[in-house]
Design an enzyme around this catalytic site. Structure first.
Site, PDB file in Angstrom:
ATOM      1  N   GLU A 263       3.697  -4.779  -2.182  1.00 32.63           N
ATOM      2  CA  GLU A 263       2.852  -3.732  -1.607  1.00 32.63           C
ATOM      3  C   GLU A 263       1.514  -3.815  -2.311  1.00 32.63           C
ATOM      4  OE1 GLU A 263       2.129   0.841  -2.246  1.00 32.63           O
ATOM      5  OE2 GLU A 263       4.241   0.448  -1.756  1.00 32.63           O
ATOM      6  N   CYS A 300      -1.041   4.802  -3.284  1.00 25.74           N
ATOM      7  CA  CYS A 300      -1.266   3.712  -2.327  1.00 25.74           C
ATOM      8  C   CYS A 300      -1.564   4.249  -0.935  1.00 25.74           C
ATOM      9  CB  CYS A 300      -0.065   2.781  -2.293  1.00 25.74           C
ATOM     10  SG  CYS A 300       1.503   3.626  -2.071  1.00 25.74           S
TER      11      CYS A 300
END
Length: 525
Positions: A263, A300
């Site tokens: 990620e 994120c």
């Protein structure tokens, strides 16, 4: 605090260089010496993991589930010491870390439930048809099996939920894979406490020594060695695009390439449609000022890009957003390095042609490593010709892109790369008027929201935390929710095996509901 490298269950005498954690709010070192691993430690951890994999994959599901629940219980039993150490190492507030601890234990228990129920292995049985013409059909049965040792890179921004016992570790252990965690150097003390809880849980259930290990490194050497080691089968990573792509390259250059589930960040675009802004600009401004600055913007899913068309409602929203931001104080960032990068990147963005400031938060000069919240604006025409403006700024920063008309707004969306999330802020009239634009949003994101902020990721079966590259390295998988287990398994078919030699899940008479092919139609029994 015990220090060293946890290899399997044993703390060993350290051979590497020592380092200490830093309190980012003061810049001072914290108690506790930690020592970097070396190549011998990497070999030891992976040799143990390979031996453990051959045993752990066959451990019954009740024992695996009990192991995961014991880890959760052990983390809870650490008590205030865990939260206090995490606060000292990260600068995050107590309430945030208490919530993160609950998320960590909750997802361990969630995977325990999943393992115990059992249907996640997707067992399928196609019985033999010996009388079929012109040729008999053999008996074929298929299910998912664990791949082998998994290397987990601890994340900087989640010292519990994406670290030693976080979602990657929980889902890998649930799948039947041993785990080696490369500890993030920002929170080694927190990691040591959690690792001890996992060690005790493994011992309690008499699991093989190499089922879990941690290694410390205050740089990149050990991480590279772990990825390149021939006994590593899968890597997980949560962090920057630069770091994730470096790991991907290493993994693909091996003699036997392996998957890296990385990620790598996202700007998480938010499309603000005109009628919604006109009718509730104050509410939207307050909502997004809070989301942009939550946790010093170190998520994120931080809404780093706002996109809207010029209108009277947009002008009201900009003023309201600037006013809301002015009420928010700066927050301590996770590390001095992250704070330095935020200051440099945000300054670079503000220096780009056509960029101007909508509002700033209050900077607290009494603490170290403070991130001042900033929201800037730029025209869509300038945004479309400047690749720099599309980059993520990790921290409490967001850029509002102002389009002249709908076609230009669509051009901005078309110009974006893959994202973890995309959000639509709209009223009923907007939903009708901009239907085509809204329907296309799934092409760029893994999770799409209507009138919700992107920050806050629920740990559920329906959660998708992963999007098209470069948000993640493989958008077919999620790193949050029960679907995360699918990263660590592969399908295998057994053909013409006797019932007693088959895995339990594929045996005749197994109480687990499985799929069978009956009259060329799938049915569940």
């Amino acid at each position: 605090m015990e220090t060293g490298n946890l290899i399997g269950y044993q703390y060993k005498e350290a051979r590497g260089n020592g380092f200490r954690a830093i309190d980012p709010s003061t810049g001072n070192q914290l108690p506790g010496d930690f020592y970097t691993a070396d190549s011998a430690d990497v070999d030891s951890a992976l040799n143990l993991a390979e031996k453990a994999a051959a045993i752990y994959r066959y451990v019954d599901k009740k024992t695996k589930a009990a192991f995961l629940r014991s880890i959760a219980e052990g983390i809870t039993n650490i008590g205030d010491e865990l939260v206090e150490r995490a606060m000292a190492e990260t600068g995050l507030p107590q309430a945030r870390l208490q919530g993160e601890r609950g998320r960590t234990t909750g997802q361990l228990n969630m995977f325990a439930d999943l393992v115990e129920e059992g249907s996640w292995v997707e067992a399928v049985i196609d019985n033999a048809l010996p009388d079929r013409q012109p040729a008999a059909r053999p008996d074929i049965r298929k299910m998912l099996i664990p791949v082998g040792p998994v290397v987990v890179f601890g994340a900087s921004n989640f010292p519990l939920a994406f670290s030693v016992a976080g979602g990657d570790t929980a889902s890998a252990l649930a799948a039947g894979c041993p785990v080696i965690v490369k500890v993030h150097p920002a929170h080694p003390g927190t990691s040591a406490l959690v690792a001890e809880a996992i060690k005790k849980a493994a011992q309690k259930h008499e699991l093989p020594e190499g089922v879990f290990s941690i290694l410390y490194d205050n740089g990149y050497t050990i991480g590279e060695a772990l990825v390149k080691h021939p006994k590593t089968k899968i890597v997980t990573f949560t962090g920057s695009f630069k770091g994730g792509t470096a790991l991907l390259k290493m993994a693909q250059q091996r003699d036997q390439p392996i998957p890296v589930f990385a990620e790598m960040g996202s700007v998480n675009p938010v499309i603000l449609l005109p009628d919604a802004l006109e009718s509730r600009y104050n509410q939207i401004a307050e909502q997004y000022a809070s989301s942009i600055t939550l946790g010093a913007g170190q998520f994120c899913t931080n809404p780093g890009l706002l996109i809207a068309m010029k209108s009277s409602g947009l002008e009201k929203f900009k003023k309201a957003l600037g006013d809301a931001l002015a009420k928010i104080n700066s927050s301590t960032m996770l590390t001095p390095g992250i704070c330095k990068n935020y200051s440099a990147l945000s300054a670079e963005m503000l220096a780009e042609q056509g960029v101007s400031i909508i509002g700033k938060g209050n900077l607290n000069n009494d603490k170290a490593n403070q991130a001042q919240p900033i929201v800037a604006t730029v025209s869509a025409s300038s945004f479309l010709v400047n690749p720099k403006l599309k980059e993520e700024v990790f921290g409490p920063y967001s850029l509002l892109v102002e389009a002249d008309f709908e076609v230009q707004l669509q051009q901005v969306l078309d110009d974006l790369q893959g994202q973890l999330t995309a959000s639509i802020v709209a009223d009923d009239t907007d939903l009708v008027k901009y239907k085509s634009l809204i329907q296309g949003i799934t092409s760029i994101a893994g999770r799409v929201m209507l009138n919700n902020v992107p920050t806050g990721v629920e740990v559920l079966q329906a959660m998708q935390h992963g999007g098209p590259f470069p948000a993640t390295s493989d958008s077919r998988f999620t790193s949050v929710g029960t679907g995360a287990i699918k990263r660590f398994v592969r399908p295998v078919s057994w053909q013409n095996w006797s019932n007693d030699l088959l895995p339990d899940e594929l045996k005749n008479g197994n109480p687990l509901k499985i799929w069978r092919l009956v009259d060329n139609k799938m049915s569940k029994e």
